[in-house]
Design a protein around this motif. Structure first.
Motif, short mmCIF file in Angstrom:
data_model
loop_
_atom_site.label_atom_id
_atom_site.label_comp_id
_atom_site.label_asym_id
_atom_site.label_seq_id
_atom_site.Cartn_x
_atom_site.Cartn_y
_atom_site.Cartn_z
N GLY A 148 36.24 45.33 36.71
CA GLY A 148 36.39 44.02 36.09
C GLY A 148 37.79 43.46 36.27
N ALA A 149 38.81 44.33 36.21
CA ALA A 149 40.19 43.87 36.38
C ALA A 149 40.44 43.34 37.79
CB ALA A 149 41.16 45.01 36.07
N VAL A 150 39.88 44.01 38.80
CA VAL A 150 40.02 43.52 40.18
C VAL A 150 39.39 42.13 40.30
CG1 VAL A 150 39.38 43.91 42.59
CG2 VAL A 150 40.13 45.83 41.18
N GLY A 151 38.19 41.98 39.73
CA GLY A 151 37.54 40.67 39.76
C GLY A 151 38.36 39.61 39.05
N THR A 152 39.01 39.98 37.95
CA THR A 152 39.83 39.03 37.19
C THR A 152 41.05 38.60 38.00
OG1 THR A 152 39.14 40.01 35.08
CG2 THR A 152 41.15 38.68 35.08
N ILE A 153 41.72 39.55 38.65
CA ILE A 153 42.89 39.21 39.46
C ILE A 153 42.51 38.27 40.60
CG2 ILE A 153 44.61 40.15 41.05
CD1 ILE A 153 44.64 42.67 39.30
N LEU A 154 41.41 38.58 41.26
CA LEU A 154 40.97 37.72 42.37
C LEU A 154 40.53 36.35 41.84
CD1 LEU A 154 38.98 40.26 44.57
CD2 LEU A 154 41.31 39.39 44.90
N TYR A 155 39.96 36.32 40.64
CA TYR A 155 39.59 35.04 40.03
C TYR A 155 40.82 34.15 39.86
CZ TYR A 155 39.35 31.86 36.08
OH TYR A 155 39.50 30.77 35.27
N LEU A 156 41.92 34.72 39.38
CA LEU A 156 43.14 33.93 39.16
C LEU A 156 43.65 33.35 40.47
CD1 LEU A 156 44.97 36.22 36.57
CD2 LEU A 156 43.90 33.99 36.13
N PHE A 157 43.64 34.16 41.54
CA PHE A 157 44.07 33.66 42.84
C PHE A 157 43.12 32.58 43.36
CE2 PHE A 157 46.50 37.67 43.08
CZ PHE A 157 47.71 37.17 43.54
N LYS A 158 41.81 32.82 43.23
CA LYS A 158 40.85 31.85 43.75
C LYS A 158 40.87 30.56 42.95
CE LYS A 158 37.61 30.56 46.60
NZ LYS A 158 36.37 31.30 46.91
N ASP A 159 41.07 30.66 41.64
CA ASP A 159 41.14 29.46 40.81
C ASP A 159 42.36 28.61 41.19
OD1 ASP A 159 40.15 27.93 38.42
OD2 ASP A 159 42.15 28.46 37.68
#
Length: 360
Positions: A222-233
Protein backbone atom coordinates in the motif's frame (compact mmCIF):
# COMPACT_ATOMS: atom_id res chain seq x y z
CA UNK A 1 28.55 -32.85 18.22
CA UNK A 2 25.35 -34.87 18.20
CA UNK A 3 23.63 -36.06 15.04
CA UNK A 4 20.71 -33.69 15.66
CA UNK A 5 23.05 -30.70 16.01
CA UNK A 6 24.91 -31.64 12.82
CA UNK A 7 21.62 -32.02 10.97
CA UNK A 8 20.41 -28.62 12.15
CA UNK A 9 23.65 -26.94 11.10
CA UNK A 10 23.39 -28.61 7.69
CA UNK A 11 19.83 -27.34 7.29
CA UNK A 12 20.95 -23.85 8.33
CA UNK A 13 23.65 -23.93 5.62
CA UNK A 14 21.08 -25.07 3.08
CA UNK A 15 18.81 -22.19 4.14
CA UNK A 16 21.63 -19.68 3.70
CA UNK A 17 22.46 -21.09 0.26
CA UNK A 18 18.81 -20.87 -0.79
CA UNK A 19 18.51 -17.25 0.40
CA UNK A 20 21.60 -16.28 -1.60
CA UNK A 21 20.24 -18.17 -4.62
CA UNK A 22 16.94 -16.31 -4.28
CA UNK A 23 18.85 -13.03 -4.26
CA UNK A 24 20.59 -14.04 -7.49
CA UNK A 25 17.27 -14.83 -9.18
CA UNK A 26 15.68 -11.63 -7.85
CA UNK A 27 18.61 -9.76 -9.41
CA UNK A 28 17.85 -11.35 -12.79
CA UNK A 29 14.19 -10.43 -12.35
CA UNK A 30 15.24 -6.87 -11.51
CA UNK A 31 17.15 -6.55 -14.79
CA UNK A 32 14.22 -8.09 -16.69
CA UNK A 33 11.88 -5.48 -15.19
CA UNK A 34 14.38 -2.80 -16.18
CA UNK A 35 14.34 -4.16 -19.74
CA UNK A 36 10.55 -4.08 -19.73
CA UNK A 37 10.59 -0.37 -18.86
CA UNK A 38 13.38 0.44 -21.32
CA UNK A 39 11.88 -1.34 -24.31
CA UNK A 40 8.40 -0.19 -23.35
CA UNK A 41 9.53 3.44 -23.50
CA UNK A 42 9.90 3.16 -27.26
CA UNK A 43 6.14 3.10 -27.76
CA UNK A 44 3.82 6.10 -27.61
CA UNK A 45 1.99 6.21 -24.30
CA UNK A 46 0.72 9.79 -24.16
CA UNK A 47 -2.84 8.87 -23.22
CA UNK A 48 -2.82 10.75 -19.93
CA UNK A 49 -1.99 14.08 -21.56
CA UNK A 50 -4.63 13.47 -24.22
CA UNK A 51 -7.26 12.68 -21.62
CA UNK A 52 -6.53 15.89 -19.73
CA UNK A 53 -7.00 18.07 -22.81
CA UNK A 54 -10.40 17.76 -24.45
CA UNK A 55 -9.29 18.82 -27.89
CA UNK A 56 -6.24 16.59 -27.78
CA UNK A 57 -8.39 13.73 -26.58
CA UNK A 58 -10.69 14.10 -29.56
CA UNK A 59 -7.73 14.11 -31.92
CA UNK A 60 -6.28 11.03 -30.26
CA UNK A 61 -9.58 9.23 -30.59
CA UNK A 62 -9.62 10.02 -34.32
CA UNK A 63 -12.61 10.42 -36.58
CA UNK A 64 -15.54 8.12 -36.69
CA UNK A 65 -15.05 4.92 -38.68
CA UNK A 66 -17.05 4.36 -41.88
CA UNK A 67 -17.58 0.73 -42.91
CA UNK A 68 -19.50 -1.00 -45.68
CA UNK A 69 -22.62 -2.78 -44.54
CA UNK A 70 -25.07 -4.67 -46.81
CA UNK A 71 -24.33 -2.58 -49.85
CA UNK A 72 -24.48 0.68 -47.90
CA UNK A 73 -22.39 2.40 -45.29
CA UNK A 74 -22.57 2.66 -41.53
CA UNK A 75 -20.78 5.04 -39.20
CA UNK A 76 -19.26 3.53 -36.08
CA UNK A 77 -18.02 5.75 -33.29
CA UNK A 78 -14.61 5.10 -31.82
CA UNK A 79 -14.96 3.12 -28.56
CA UNK A 80 -14.48 5.27 -25.51
CA UNK A 81 -11.59 4.59 -23.18
CA UNK A 82 -12.87 3.00 -20.01
CA UNK A 83 -11.45 4.73 -16.96
CA UNK A 84 -11.44 3.79 -13.30
CA UNK A 85 -11.35 7.29 -11.86
CA UNK A 86 -13.24 7.89 -8.65
CA UNK A 87 -16.19 10.26 -8.49
CA UNK A 88 -15.10 13.87 -8.67
CA UNK A 89 -11.62 13.03 -9.98
CA UNK A 90 -10.15 13.75 -13.38
CA UNK A 91 -11.37 11.39 -16.09
CA UNK A 92 -7.93 9.94 -16.82
CA UNK A 93 -7.35 6.46 -18.26
CA UNK A 94 -4.91 4.05 -16.72
CA UNK A 95 -1.54 3.82 -18.43
CA UNK A 96 -0.70 0.77 -20.55
CA UNK A 97 1.80 -0.62 -18.06
CA UNK A 98 5.57 -0.77 -17.90
CA UNK A 99 5.76 -2.39 -21.33
CA UNK A 100 4.03 0.63 -22.87
CA UNK A 101 2.10 -1.62 -25.30
CA UNK A 102 5.41 -2.69 -26.84
CA UNK A 103 5.57 -6.42 -27.66
CA UNK A 104 9.24 -6.78 -26.80
CA UNK A 105 8.76 -4.87 -23.57
CA UNK A 106 5.83 -7.13 -22.71
CA UNK A 107 8.00 -10.20 -23.34
CA UNK A 108 10.63 -8.98 -20.89
CA UNK A 109 7.88 -8.24 -18.39
CA UNK A 110 6.61 -11.82 -18.62
CA UNK A 111 10.14 -13.12 -18.18
CA UNK A 112 10.51 -10.88 -15.12
CA UNK A 113 7.34 -12.28 -13.57
CA UNK A 114 8.50 -15.86 -14.21
CA UNK A 115 11.83 -15.10 -12.54
CA UNK A 116 10.00 -13.47 -9.63
CA UNK A 117 7.93 -16.64 -9.16
CA UNK A 118 11.10 -18.75 -9.22
CA UNK A 119 12.88 -16.48 -6.74
CA UNK A 120 9.84 -16.55 -4.47
CA UNK A 121 9.80 -20.35 -4.43
CA UNK A 122 13.55 -20.54 -3.74
CA UNK A 123 13.28 -17.98 -0.94
CA UNK A 124 10.28 -19.78 0.53
CA UNK A 125 12.31 -22.99 0.55
CA UNK A 126 15.07 -21.09 2.36
CA UNK A 127 12.64 -19.90 5.02
CA UNK A 128 11.30 -23.44 5.48
CA UNK A 129 14.85 -24.80 5.77
CA UNK A 130 15.62 -22.17 8.40
CA UNK A 131 12.52 -23.25 10.34
CA UNK A 132 13.63 -26.88 10.14
CA UNK A 133 17.12 -26.00 11.35
CA UNK A 134 15.80 -24.32 14.52
CA UNK A 135 12.75 -26.59 14.90
CA UNK A 136 10.39 -23.66 15.40
CA UNK A 137 8.70 -20.82 13.55
CA UNK A 138 11.35 -18.93 11.53
CA UNK A 139 10.85 -15.50 13.04
CA UNK A 140 12.69 -15.46 16.33
CA UNK A 141 15.01 -12.56 15.41
CA UNK A 142 15.29 -9.74 12.87
CA UNK A 143 17.14 -11.85 10.30
CA UNK A 144 14.41 -14.45 10.25
CA UNK A 145 11.73 -11.78 10.27
CA UNK A 146 13.36 -10.05 7.28
CA UNK A 147 13.59 -13.11 5.07
CA UNK A 148 10.03 -14.09 5.96
CA UNK A 149 8.73 -10.56 5.46
CA UNK A 150 10.22 -10.23 1.95
CA UNK A 151 8.84 -13.68 1.04
CA UNK A 152 5.34 -12.69 2.11
CA UNK A 153 5.59 -9.30 0.33
CA UNK A 154 6.41 -11.04 -2.95
CA UNK A 155 3.65 -13.55 -2.24
CA UNK A 156 1.14 -10.69 -1.88
CA UNK A 157 2.28 -9.28 -5.24
CA UNK A 158 2.02 -12.63 -7.01
CA UNK A 159 -1.40 -13.29 -5.45
CA UNK A 160 -2.70 -9.97 -6.78
CA UNK A 161 -1.35 -10.88 -10.21
CA UNK A 162 -3.04 -14.28 -10.02
CA UNK A 163 -6.31 -12.50 -9.19
CA UNK A 164 -5.92 -10.48 -12.43
CA UNK A 165 -5.32 -7.20 -10.61
CA UNK A 166 -3.53 -4.41 -12.46
CA UNK A 167 -0.35 -4.47 -10.33
CA UNK A 168 2.35 -5.52 -12.78
CA UNK A 169 3.77 -1.99 -12.50
CA UNK A 170 4.74 -2.90 -8.92
CA UNK A 171 7.32 -5.49 -10.00
CA UNK A 172 10.38 -3.25 -10.41
CA UNK A 173 9.81 -1.38 -7.16
CA UNK A 174 9.14 -4.63 -5.29
CA UNK A 175 12.25 -6.49 -6.45
CA UNK A 176 14.41 -3.44 -5.72
CA UNK A 177 13.29 -3.24 -2.10
CA UNK A 178 13.33 -7.02 -1.64
CA UNK A 179 16.97 -7.11 -2.74
CA UNK A 180 17.77 -4.30 -0.29
CA UNK A 181 15.90 -6.13 2.47
CA UNK A 182 17.70 -9.43 1.85
CA UNK A 183 21.05 -7.69 1.49
CA UNK A 184 20.53 -6.06 4.88
CA UNK A 185 19.43 -9.40 6.34
CA UNK A 186 22.47 -11.43 5.24
CA UNK A 187 25.06 -8.75 6.03
CA UNK A 188 23.95 -6.70 9.05
CA UNK A 189 21.12 -8.63 10.67
CA UNK A 190 22.31 -12.21 10.25
CA UNK A 191 22.00 -14.29 13.41
CA UNK A 192 23.05 -17.92 13.70
CA UNK A 193 20.34 -20.50 14.35
CA UNK A 194 19.41 -20.65 18.02
CA UNK A 195 16.53 -21.57 20.27
CA UNK A 196 14.07 -19.09 21.74
CA UNK A 197 13.94 -17.89 25.30
CA UNK A 198 11.24 -19.63 27.40
CA UNK A 199 8.83 -16.65 27.21
CA UNK A 200 8.51 -17.14 23.45
CA UNK A 201 7.71 -20.85 23.57
CA UNK A 202 4.01 -20.44 22.90
CA UNK A 203 1.54 -21.12 20.13
CA UNK A 204 0.91 -17.35 20.16
CA UNK A 205 4.27 -17.00 18.40
CA UNK A 206 2.68 -18.55 15.32
CA UNK A 207 -0.45 -16.44 15.60
CA UNK A 208 0.83 -13.03 16.68
CA UNK A 209 4.08 -12.77 14.70
CA UNK A 210 2.74 -14.37 11.52
CA UNK A 211 -0.12 -11.87 11.34
CA UNK A 212 2.31 -9.02 12.02
CA UNK A 213 4.43 -10.15 9.06
CA UNK A 214 1.41 -10.38 6.75
CA UNK A 215 0.22 -6.93 7.83
CA UNK A 216 3.65 -5.42 7.28
CA UNK A 217 3.88 -6.92 3.78
CA UNK A 218 0.46 -5.58 2.79
CA UNK A 219 1.17 -2.18 4.37
CA UNK A 220 4.37 -2.08 2.29
CA UNK A 221 2.45 -2.74 -0.94
CA UNK A 222 0.00 0.00 0.00
CA UNK A 223 2.85 2.41 0.77
CA UNK A 224 4.42 1.87 -2.67
CA UNK A 225 1.06 2.58 -4.28
CA UNK A 226 0.70 5.73 -2.16
CA UNK A 227 4.13 7.06 -3.14
CA UNK A 228 3.44 6.46 -6.82
CA UNK A 229 0.02 8.09 -6.41
CA UNK A 230 1.66 11.29 -5.14
CA UNK A 231 4.02 11.39 -8.13
CA UNK A 232 1.26 10.60 -10.62
CA UNK A 233 -1.10 13.15 -9.09
CA UNK A 234 1.56 15.88 -9.37
CA UNK A 235 2.16 14.84 -12.96
CA UNK A 236 -1.53 15.02 -13.84
CA UNK A 237 -1.86 18.38 -12.07
CA UNK A 238 1.01 19.77 -14.13
CA UNK A 239 -0.55 18.56 -17.38
CA UNK A 240 -3.96 19.92 -16.42
CA UNK A 241 -2.46 23.34 -15.70
CA UNK A 242 -0.74 23.45 -19.08
CA UNK A 243 2.74 22.49 -17.90
CA UNK A 244 5.11 20.15 -19.68
CA UNK A 245 6.80 17.49 -17.54
CA UNK A 246 10.28 16.24 -18.37
CA UNK A 247 10.91 13.39 -20.78
CA UNK A 248 11.84 10.91 -18.06
CA UNK A 249 8.76 11.71 -15.96
CA UNK A 250 6.57 11.41 -19.03
CA UNK A 251 8.06 8.07 -20.03
CA UNK A 252 7.61 6.56 -16.57
CA UNK A 253 4.47 8.12 -15.16
CA UNK A 254 2.26 7.84 -18.23
CA UNK A 255 2.62 4.08 -18.10
CA UNK A 256 1.33 3.84 -14.53
CA UNK A 257 -2.36 3.64 -13.61
CA UNK A 258 -4.11 6.96 -13.13
CA UNK A 259 -3.70 8.75 -9.82
CA UNK A 260 -7.30 7.88 -8.96
CA UNK A 261 -6.63 4.18 -9.55
CA UNK A 262 -3.43 4.25 -7.50
CA UNK A 263 -5.21 6.08 -4.69
CA UNK A 264 -8.03 3.55 -4.74
CA UNK A 265 -5.60 0.63 -4.79
CA UNK A 266 -3.66 1.91 -1.78
CA UNK A 267 -6.83 2.58 0.17
CA UNK A 268 -8.25 -0.85 -0.52
CA UNK A 269 -5.17 -2.82 0.52
CA UNK A 270 -4.69 -0.73 3.69
CA UNK A 271 -8.37 -0.98 4.61
CA UNK A 272 -8.40 -4.73 3.93
CA UNK A 273 -5.48 -5.47 6.26
CA UNK A 274 -6.35 -2.99 9.03
CA UNK A 275 -8.68 -5.43 10.86
CA UNK A 276 -5.87 -8.01 10.82
CA UNK A 277 -3.49 -5.45 12.36
CA UNK A 278 -6.09 -4.85 15.06
CA UNK A 279 -6.19 -8.59 15.72
CA UNK A 280 -2.36 -8.64 15.83
CA UNK A 281 -2.32 -6.12 18.67
CA UNK A 282 -5.06 -7.98 20.55
CA UNK A 283 -3.22 -11.30 20.10
CA UNK A 284 -0.02 -9.68 21.36
CA UNK A 285 -1.83 -8.46 24.47
CA UNK A 286 -3.20 -11.93 25.18
CA UNK A 287 0.27 -13.44 24.73
CA UNK A 288 1.76 -10.76 27.01
CA UNK A 289 -0.67 -11.74 29.76
CA UNK A 290 0.33 -15.37 29.38
CA UNK A 291 4.08 -14.64 29.34
CA UNK A 292 4.42 -11.67 31.69
CA UNK A 293 1.20 -11.60 33.68
CA UNK A 294 -0.19 -8.36 32.21
CA UNK A 295 -2.03 -7.49 28.99
CA UNK A 296 -0.42 -4.10 28.45
CA UNK A 297 2.66 -2.49 29.92
CA UNK A 298 3.57 0.30 27.51
CA UNK A 299 6.66 -1.56 26.36
CA UNK A 300 8.24 0.33 23.39
CA UNK A 301 7.14 -2.35 20.92
CA UNK A 302 3.60 -2.33 22.28
CA UNK A 303 3.49 1.46 22.28
CA UNK A 304 4.62 1.82 18.68
CA UNK A 305 2.29 -0.94 17.53
CA UNK A 306 -0.55 1.08 19.03
CA UNK A 307 0.76 4.33 17.47
CA UNK A 308 0.81 2.55 14.11
CA UNK A 309 -2.78 1.41 14.65
CA UNK A 310 -3.87 4.97 15.48
CA UNK A 311 -2.07 6.36 12.41
CA UNK A 312 -3.78 3.91 10.05
CA UNK A 313 -7.12 4.54 11.77
CA UNK A 314 -6.60 8.28 11.12
CA UNK A 315 -5.83 7.52 7.47
CA UNK A 316 -8.98 5.47 7.00
CA UNK A 317 -11.02 8.18 8.72
CA UNK A 318 -9.41 10.88 6.57
CA UNK A 319 -10.38 8.98 3.44
CA UNK A 320 -14.04 9.38 4.38
CA UNK A 321 -13.75 13.00 5.51
CA UNK A 322 -14.39 15.88 3.11
CA UNK A 323 -11.30 17.95 2.53
CA UNK A 324 -8.90 15.21 3.62
CA UNK A 325 -9.11 12.85 0.67
CA UNK A 326 -6.33 12.60 -1.87
CA UNK A 327 -2.89 13.96 -1.02
CA UNK A 328 -3.58 14.81 2.63
CA UNK A 329 -4.79 11.28 3.33
CA UNK A 330 -1.82 9.89 1.39
CA UNK A 331 0.62 11.75 3.64
CA UNK A 332 -1.06 10.22 6.68
CA UNK A 333 -0.74 6.76 5.10
CA UNK A 334 3.00 7.27 4.62
CA UNK A 335 3.38 8.49 8.20
CA UNK A 336 1.54 5.36 9.35
CA UNK A 337 3.86 3.09 7.36
CA UNK A 338 6.82 5.02 8.74
CA UNK A 339 5.52 4.20 12.23
CA UNK A 340 5.40 0.53 11.28
CA UNK A 341 9.00 0.65 9.99
CA UNK A 342 10.22 2.36 13.15
CA UNK A 343 8.34 -0.17 15.26
CA UNK A 344 10.34 -2.91 13.57
CA UNK A 345 13.79 -1.44 12.87
CA UNK A 346 14.00 1.53 15.22
CA UNK A 347 12.60 -0.11 18.34
CA UNK A 348 14.48 -3.37 17.80
CA UNK A 349 17.86 -1.73 17.17
CA UNK A 350 17.84 1.45 19.23
CA UNK A 351 15.31 0.87 22.02
CA UNK A 352 15.36 -1.89 24.62
CA UNK A 353 12.38 -3.65 26.11
CA UNK A 354 10.74 -6.96 26.83
CA UNK A 355 10.53 -7.68 23.09
CA UNK A 356 14.33 -7.61 22.68
CA UNK A 357 15.54 -11.17 22.17
CA UNK A 358 18.53 -12.83 20.48
CA UNK A 359 20.37 -9.57 19.83
CA UNK A 360 18.76 -8.20 16.69
Amino acid sequence: MTLATATNEHLANISNALIYSAMAVYTLAFFAYIAEWLFGSRSKVARTANALTTEAGRKAAGPAVTVNKAGGTAVLERPKVVTRAVAGARDVPDGPGAHGSDEQGDLYGRIAISLTVLAFLVELAGVIARAASVERAPWGNMYEFNITFSTVAVGVYLTLLALKKNVRWLGLFLTTTVLLDLGLAVTVLYTASDQLVPALHSYWLYIHVSTAIVCGAVFYVGAVGTILYLFKDSYENKLASGGKPGTFATSVLERLPSSASLDKFSYRVNAAVFPLWTFTIIAGAIWAESAWGRYWGWDPKETWAFITWVAYACYLHARSTAGWKGRKAAYIALIAFGCWLFNYYGVNIFVGGKHSYAGV
